[in-house]
Write a protein that holds these residues in place. Structure first.
Motif, PDB file in Angstrom:
ATOM      1  N   ILE A 151     124.932  43.037  34.163  1.00 28.73           N
ATOM      2  CA  ILE A 151     123.544  42.864  33.745  1.00 28.73           C
ATOM      3  C   ILE A 151     123.376  43.234  32.274  1.00 28.73           C
ATOM      4  CG2 ILE A 151     122.687  43.325  36.075  1.00 28.73           C
ATOM      5  CD1 ILE A 151     121.740  46.080  35.081  1.00 28.73           C
ATOM      6  N   GLY A 152     122.284  42.733  31.691  1.00 31.04           N
ATOM      7  CA  GLY A 152     121.906  43.098  30.340  1.00 31.04           C
ATOM      8  C   GLY A 152     120.666  43.971  30.355  1.00 31.04           C
ATOM      9  N   TYR A 153     120.471  44.698  29.267  1.00 26.78           N
ATOM     10  CA  TYR A 153     119.376  45.673  29.161  1.00 26.78           C
ATOM     11  C   TYR A 153     118.667  45.419  27.845  1.00 26.78           C
ATOM     12  CZ  TYR A 153     117.463  50.471  28.595  1.00 26.78           C
ATOM     13  OH  TYR A 153     116.677  51.578  28.397  1.00 26.78           O
ATOM     14  N   LEU A 154     117.389  45.053  27.908  1.00 26.12           N
ATOM     15  CA  LEU A 154     116.644  44.660  26.716  1.00 26.12           C
ATOM     16  C   LEU A 154     115.384  45.504  26.624  1.00 26.12           C
ATOM     17  CD1 LEU A 154     116.513  42.697  24.354  1.00 26.12           C
ATOM     18  CD2 LEU A 154     115.499  41.000  25.865  1.00 26.12           C
ATOM     19  N   VAL A 188     114.056  44.005  31.353  1.00 25.09           N
ATOM     20  CA  VAL A 188     113.229  43.953  30.143  1.00 25.09           C
ATOM     21  C   VAL A 188     112.120  44.983  30.290  1.00 25.09           C
ATOM     22  CG1 VAL A 188     112.071  42.439  28.503  1.00 25.09           C
ATOM     23  CG2 VAL A 188     113.611  41.461  30.210  1.00 25.09           C
ATOM     24  N   SER A 189     111.782  45.668  29.217  1.00 28.47           N
ATOM     25  CA  SER A 189     110.872  46.803  29.287  1.00 28.47           C
ATOM     26  C   SER A 189     109.508  46.475  29.871  1.00 28.47           C
ATOM     27  CB  SER A 189     110.673  47.420  27.896  1.00 28.47           C
ATOM     28  OG  SER A 189     111.868  48.002  27.441  1.00 28.47           O
ATOM     29  N   TRP A 190     108.928  45.316  29.508  1.00 30.11           N
ATOM     30  CA  TRP A 190     107.620  44.966  30.064  1.00 30.11           C
ATOM     31  C   TRP A 190     107.464  43.456  30.099  1.00 30.11           C
ATOM     32  CZ3 TRP A 190     108.117  46.886  25.129  1.00 30.11           C
ATOM     33  CH2 TRP A 190     107.554  46.139  24.091  1.00 30.11           C
ATOM     34  N   ALA A 191     106.428  43.001  30.820  1.00 39.07           N
ATOM     35  CA  ALA A 191     106.367  41.615  31.263  1.00 39.07           C
ATOM     36  C   ALA A 191     106.132  40.593  30.154  1.00 39.07           C
ATOM     37  CB  ALA A 191     105.299  41.468  32.341  1.00 39.07           C
ATOM     38  N   THR A 192     105.240  40.876  29.203  1.00 42.95           N
ATOM     39  CA  THR A 192     105.016  39.870  28.172  1.00 42.95           C
ATOM     40  C   THR A 192     106.264  39.682  27.316  1.00 42.95           C
ATOM     41  OG1 THR A 192     103.902  41.606  26.888  1.00 42.95           O
ATOM     42  CG2 THR A 192     102.511  40.032  28.062  1.00 42.95           C
TER      43      THR A 192
END
Length: 377
Positions: free
Chosen positions: A209-212, A272-276
């Protein structure tokens, strides 16, 4: 209770909140070499803590502890009070938090006189503070776009004697009980664990997995993101974070994710940290033609939710308990007016939301059914 409650002319500006929240780049542990059988049998990760702290080391208490007696509610209703919102940005999450706060303020007889958002721009937020404070609100609910500059730009709120309530991020150096009433947020450790569980289960506990994450020093997102990594390592030892990247703007995420996907052909998931911010990641996945990469993120968002129902690339989202956060902000503002000591930091429980429970999860978090743009109904 302060003398301001009896005033009709001069207003006391109160409560600042913040909804919003973002951040952090991490340091990925190197993946084990496929040719080294010893390296492949990783040392089990220690069980993570479910504790987290606020920006000044505050220990959170449950949101349910912020309550008003019938007599206190009457004092607020008789006080001819006003409130205003100074947000960092707009979006479904902010709208839901404001809805919860508005409902509670209206129940308490507090009039809303303004609501502003800054598009994540500190200069715009500074101007919004000046505009709002010209209306002399008694309570201000706010979140700082930039904690450092907010220490100056939020000063008019303090100078007016208003009661400031913070959602998530206060000005740097400001402390609860002295400079503002309280911080109201979500439980960051539980949110990180929920993200890990959604993605880990979607991948059957294995894969790359990746982490952004947002490339800034925000205590809120830092701890939530770190909790995701810690719970992934503990609960899903066969899942490996093969690449970590940070983004400075939400508009950067599509380019970053596209490069991450191209570099890691075996990638099966992205946090991803948050949805937008996740919207750009989904665009990159779509452009790559990949249908097997699963995304998990925080906040309930119409674009991401529609992709979850109509595609294969969204494992789920984690809701913040948005309506409850708004109610807590309004009640904390009332605490400030009454001179009642509020907890320095309180947290709502997050909610795991997938395609299977979208209707119930949306209702629990936002207080309404998901819109037709999501469900197609």
């Amino acid at each position: 209770m302060t003398t301001r409650i009896a005033r009709r002319g001069a207003h006391v500006a109160l409560t600042g909140i913040v909804a919003g929240a973002l951040l952090l780049t991490g340091c990925a542990a190197p993946a084990a070499s496929s040719g080294d059988s010893t390296a492949e049998s990783k040392t089990p990760a220690a069980e993570p803590s479910l504790e987290f702290t606020g920006p000044n080391g505050e220990t959170p208490g449950p949101l349910a502890d912020v309550v008003l007696t019938a007599d206190e509610e009457k004092q607020i209703a008789d006080g001819d009070l006003t409130a205003a919102f100074i947000w960092h940005t707009s979006g479904d999450f902010v709208a839901a938090v404001e809805q919860g706060a508005r409902q509670e303020f209206e129940r308490l007889g507090v009039e809303i006189v303004a609501s502003t958002q800054a598009g994540f721009d500190a200069a715009t937020q500074a101007n919004n503070v000046q505009t709002v404070m010209a209306l002399n609100p008694d309570i201000v609910v706010a979140i700082a776009v930039d904690p450092t500059s907010a220490a100056t730009s939020f000063q008019p709120i303090k100078d007016a004697g208003a009661k400031l309530v913070i959602m998530t991020t206060p000005p740097a150096g400001w402390k609860a009980g002295t400079d503002f009433v309280s911080i109201v947020t979500e439980d960051l450790a539980k949110a990180g664990r929920a993200n890990a569980e959604i993605l880990g289960d979607a991948l059957d506990g294995t894969g790359e997995i990746g982490y952004l994450s947002y490339n800034a020093n925000f205590w809120f997102t830092n701890q939530r993101d770190e909790s995701f990594k810690a719970w992934t390592a503990y609960s899903y030892p066969d899942i490996t974070i093969v690449e970590e990247q940070g983004f400075a703007q939400e508009t950067d995420t599509q380019t970053i994710a596209a490069a991450m996907i191209a570099k890691n052909p075996n990638l099966k998931g992205i946090y991803v940290s948050w949805a937008t911010a996740a919207q750009g990641v989904l665009a990159a996945i779509k452009a790559s033609g990949r249908t097997d990469i699963q995304v998990v993120t925080n906040d309930l968002d119409t674009t991401v939710a529609a992709a979850m129902l109509n595609g294969t690339n969204v494992a789920g989202m984690v809701g913040n308990g948005s309506i409850d956060i708004g109610v807590g902000l309004a009640r904390a503002g009332a605490y400030g007016v009454l001179g009642k000591t509020a907890p320095a930091l309180v947290a709502s429980d997050p909610t795991k939301v997938s395609a299977d429970n979208l209707d119930a999860g949306w209702l629990a978090d936002y207080g309404v059914e998901p819109p037709a743009s999501v469900t197609g109904k």
